[in-house]
Scaffold this motif. Structure first.
Motif, mmCIF file in Angstrom:
data_model
loop_
_atom_site.group_PDB
_atom_site.id
_atom_site.type_symbol
_atom_site.label_atom_id
_atom_site.label_comp_id
_atom_site.label_asym_id
_atom_site.label_seq_id
_atom_site.Cartn_x
_atom_site.Cartn_y
_atom_site.Cartn_z
ATOM 1 N N LEU A 5 26.972 0.032 -22.323
ATOM 2 C CA LEU A 5 28.504 -0.597 -22.537
ATOM 3 C C LEU A 5 29.164 0.554 -23.261
ATOM 4 O O LEU A 5 28.957 0.722 -24.402
ATOM 5 C CB LEU A 5 28.267 -1.764 -22.985
ATOM 6 C CG LEU A 5 29.616 -2.645 -22.941
ATOM 7 C CD1 LEU A 5 30.162 -2.472 -21.604
ATOM 8 C CD2 LEU A 5 29.564 -3.958 -23.521
ATOM 9 N N SER A 6 30.414 0.724 -22.578
ATOM 10 C CA SER A 6 31.405 1.803 -23.114
ATOM 11 C C SER A 6 32.837 1.862 -22.147
ATOM 12 O O SER A 6 32.477 1.629 -21.095
ATOM 13 C CB SER A 6 30.642 3.245 -23.519
ATOM 14 O OG SER A 6 30.592 3.977 -22.403
ATOM 15 N N LEU A 7 33.876 2.368 -22.634
ATOM 16 C CA LEU A 7 34.827 2.496 -22.023
ATOM 17 C C LEU A 7 34.670 3.641 -20.852
ATOM 18 O O LEU A 7 35.154 3.427 -19.625
ATOM 19 C CB LEU A 7 35.964 3.036 -22.617
ATOM 20 C CG LEU A 7 36.790 1.844 -23.512
ATOM 21 C CD1 LEU A 7 37.843 2.475 -24.571
ATOM 22 C CD2 LEU A 7 37.464 0.732 -22.783
ATOM 23 N N ALA A 8 33.740 4.731 -21.379
ATOM 24 C CA ALA A 8 33.625 5.587 -20.266
ATOM 25 C C ALA A 8 32.724 5.180 -19.152
ATOM 26 O O ALA A 8 33.138 5.830 -18.145
ATOM 27 C CB ALA A 8 33.137 6.785 -20.983
ATOM 28 N N ASN A 9 32.013 4.240 -19.454
ATOM 29 C CA ASN A 9 30.985 3.873 -18.308
ATOM 30 C C ASN A 9 31.474 2.619 -17.554
ATOM 31 O O ASN A 9 30.757 2.131 -16.957
ATOM 32 C CB ASN A 9 29.508 3.455 -18.807
ATOM 33 C CG ASN A 9 28.784 4.685 -19.408
ATOM 34 O OD1 ASN A 9 29.297 5.829 -18.921
ATOM 35 N ND2 ASN A 9 28.000 4.663 -20.298
ATOM 36 N N LEU A 10 32.682 2.249 -17.940
ATOM 37 C CA LEU A 10 33.247 0.938 -17.233
ATOM 38 C C LEU A 10 33.326 1.170 -15.468
ATOM 39 O O LEU A 10 32.843 0.041 -14.964
ATOM 40 C CB LEU A 10 34.737 0.604 -17.585
ATOM 41 C CG LEU A 10 34.536 -0.243 -18.943
ATOM 42 C CD1 LEU A 10 35.928 -0.597 -19.361
ATOM 43 C CD2 LEU A 10 33.696 -1.538 -18.858
ATOM 44 N N PRO A 11 33.429 2.315 -15.061
ATOM 45 C CA PRO A 11 33.570 2.482 -13.613
ATOM 46 C C PRO A 11 32.290 2.223 -13.235
ATOM 47 O O PRO A 11 32.259 1.585 -11.966
ATOM 48 C CB PRO A 11 34.451 3.927 -13.413
ATOM 49 C CG PRO A 11 34.981 4.305 -14.544
ATOM 50 C CD PRO A 11 34.329 3.466 -15.901
ATOM 51 N N GLN A 12 31.409 2.650 -13.787
ATOM 52 C CA GLN A 12 29.853 2.560 -13.124
ATOM 53 C C GLN A 12 29.534 1.296 -13.180
ATOM 54 O O GLN A 12 29.114 0.391 -12.358
ATOM 55 C CB GLN A 12 28.787 3.453 -14.246
ATOM 56 C CG GLN A 12 27.575 3.134 -13.316
ATOM 57 C CD GLN A 12 26.734 4.162 -14.106
ATOM 58 O OE1 GLN A 12 27.129 5.213 -14.925
ATOM 59 N NE2 GLN A 12 25.072 4.250 -13.873
#
Length: 492
Positions: A5-12
């Protein structure tokens, strides 16, 4: 395979679960919240996330704050995932996950000067609290703020070095007063009757210990709206972390699990402004008291009713307690005969329908709520959730057989040993004291009622004392199951 969980991984992550529909860079803080635990992240943080998803009120994001060692651990977990939280809502027949992003930072015990500075910031217009029922330094018997608690006395003597939540709030309000800045609103989100009034007495009462003028200014200028909050939110453990990873593909260091149901009834008293909570489903009213009394007595009181017999019979989960015929019938009888009749009418609410919803919620097998959690902190919860119903019945000369049995079951639980002989680990901040009285009460039942700070006038009532003594003696003589059977057959 899971995704961290992270902002960078939100699209995935968005390919499988709902994620914030707003840019985090668009948010700015308007609320400081003390007590960033599971309930807050499943309740206020979710309502704000819903509101932000409409495109509204992006200047009302949350900054967390805490004063306990556990708050530092929570900060580290949440900071490592950009302050995002996975919230898993579980009803009997479905489970859904979502990621919330309404929190944008957190301050902890090592940051006390920074907390005061943030509280003094004019952009902060609300300070909210979920610090548990026992966190308000209230005398359990009188229900009044007690300035003799060690932590409060210390903050009163050293107001410039606050250690408690209320000491920090007082310091923040003092800074705002001195700067000519409008005070923030203090919004309690804890399960306490008149929680806004209780919070006001704690804040102003602490201020008065060192500065009477400041205390008066707080009482005259700071708003403390009352609120009723409701959502069953169990603790997070390895089970919950594993489900988030395996069922939803999210690697969250501390996900929140909760029931689907949620409710928030809020008094509209926010001179410094507030988010449009009503757009996210909050019920805004002039008087919270009827809703609050209903919830605390029927739901929280109901939790206490099933907790102690279940704990004594070694039942682990709450839904398993509801599957036990004796426990379920005990809840039904005591609610319909002794608790619900003492709850005044609530606008647009049928109390029997409300109780039906509660039974459905208690029986939810997916929540994984534990009996031990319900048994926790009885010394603070009993005077708020059970004894008011008992006192109301005694005042009208009505029977308290069931409620006295509930108190006797709590006493028997505090003895520290279940029916099977298994040890009950300490489960209350006052466990040693409770256990000492409970062990004396095995042979001298009324010894438990000597804790007058808990039982107050109820413990002095002859009708209650007689019923309690008989119930506790019966529990020790024939055991929990047989005692419940006698109560259910009206032969106790």
């Amino acid at each position: 395979m899971s995704t961290k969980l992270s902002l960078a991984n939100l699209p995935q992550i968005a390919e499988t679960v709902a994620v914030p529909q707003y840019a985090r860079d668009d948010l700015s803080a308007g609320i400081v919240h003390f007590g960033v635990g599971n309930f807050h992240r499943a309740h206020q943080a979710v309502y704000l996330d819903d509101l932000f998803n409409t495109g509204a009120d992006h200047d009302w994001a949350l900054i967390g704050a805490g004063v306990l060692p556990s708050d530092e651990a929570m900060r580290k977990r949440l900071e490592g995932q950009d302050w995002l939280s996975t919230v898993v809502e579980q009803d009997n027949n479905r489970s859904d996950a979502r990621v919330t992003g309404s929190m944008i930072g957190m301050m902890t015990p090592n940051d006390k000067p920074a907390i005061v500075e943030k509280l003094a910031d004019p952009t902060i217009r609300i300070v909210s609290l979920t610090i548990t029922e026992g966190g308000y330094y209230v005398n359990p018997s009188t229900g009044v703020f007690d300035p003799t608690y060690d932590a409060i006395a210390a903050d009163g003597a050293n107001p410039d070095e606050p250690q408690t939540v209320f000491g920090l709030i007082v310091a923040g309000l003092k800074a705002r007063r001195d700067a000519g800045t409008r005070p923030f609103t203090v919004m309690s989100c804890d399960n306490i009757p008149g929680n806004g009034e209780v919070a006001r007495d704690a804040v102003a009462g602490l201020a008065e210990l060192s500065d009477a003028e400041l205390g008066t200014w707080i009482r005259e200028n700071v708003a403390f709206p009352n609120a009723m909050v409701d959502r069953i939110t169990p603790a997070t453990g390895d089970r919950e972390i594993s489900i988030a990873r395996e069922d939803f593909g999210i690697d969250d260091a501390f996900p929140v699990f909760c029931e689907e149901f949620r409710q928030w009834v809020l008094e509209d008293h926010f001179p410094a402004g507030r988010p449009a909570f009503e757009k996210a489903g909050v019920t805004i009213v002039e008087d919270v008291a009827p809703y609050e009394r209903m919830k605390i007595r029927i739901l929280n009181g109901g939790h206490a009713v099933i907790a102690y017999p279940a704990g004594l019979m070694d039942i682990h989960f709450v839904h398993e307690a509801m599957e036990n015929e004796l426990v379920a019938r005990f809840l039904e009888k005591i609610e319909t005969e002794e608790i619900i009749p003492m709850v005044p009418p609530v606008p647009d609410t049928d109390l029997r329908d409300y109780f039906g919803t509660i039974k459905h919620r208690f029986a939810n097998p997916k929540i994984g709520d534990t009996v031990r959690r319900l048994c926790l902190d009885g010394s603070n919860r009993q005077p708020k959730f059970i004894l008011p119903s008992t006192a109301a019945r005694l005042k009208e000369g009505l029977s308290v057989t069931g409620l006295a049995l509930e108190s006797a079951l709590w006493c028997r639980y505090c003895y520290g040993e279940s029916e099977s002989g298994a040890e009950i680990a300490p489960n209350d901040p006052n466990w040693e004291r409770l256990q000492a009285h409970a062990r004396r009460a095995r042979n001298e039942p009324l010894a438990f009622l000597e804790m007058t700070d808990i039982f107050g006038e109820v413990g002095e009532s002859e009708a209650f004392r007689t019923a309690f003594e008989h119930a506790l003696s019966t529990l020790w003589e024939v055991g929990t199951a047989e005692t419940l059977k006698r109560y259910l057959s009206d032969s106790l």
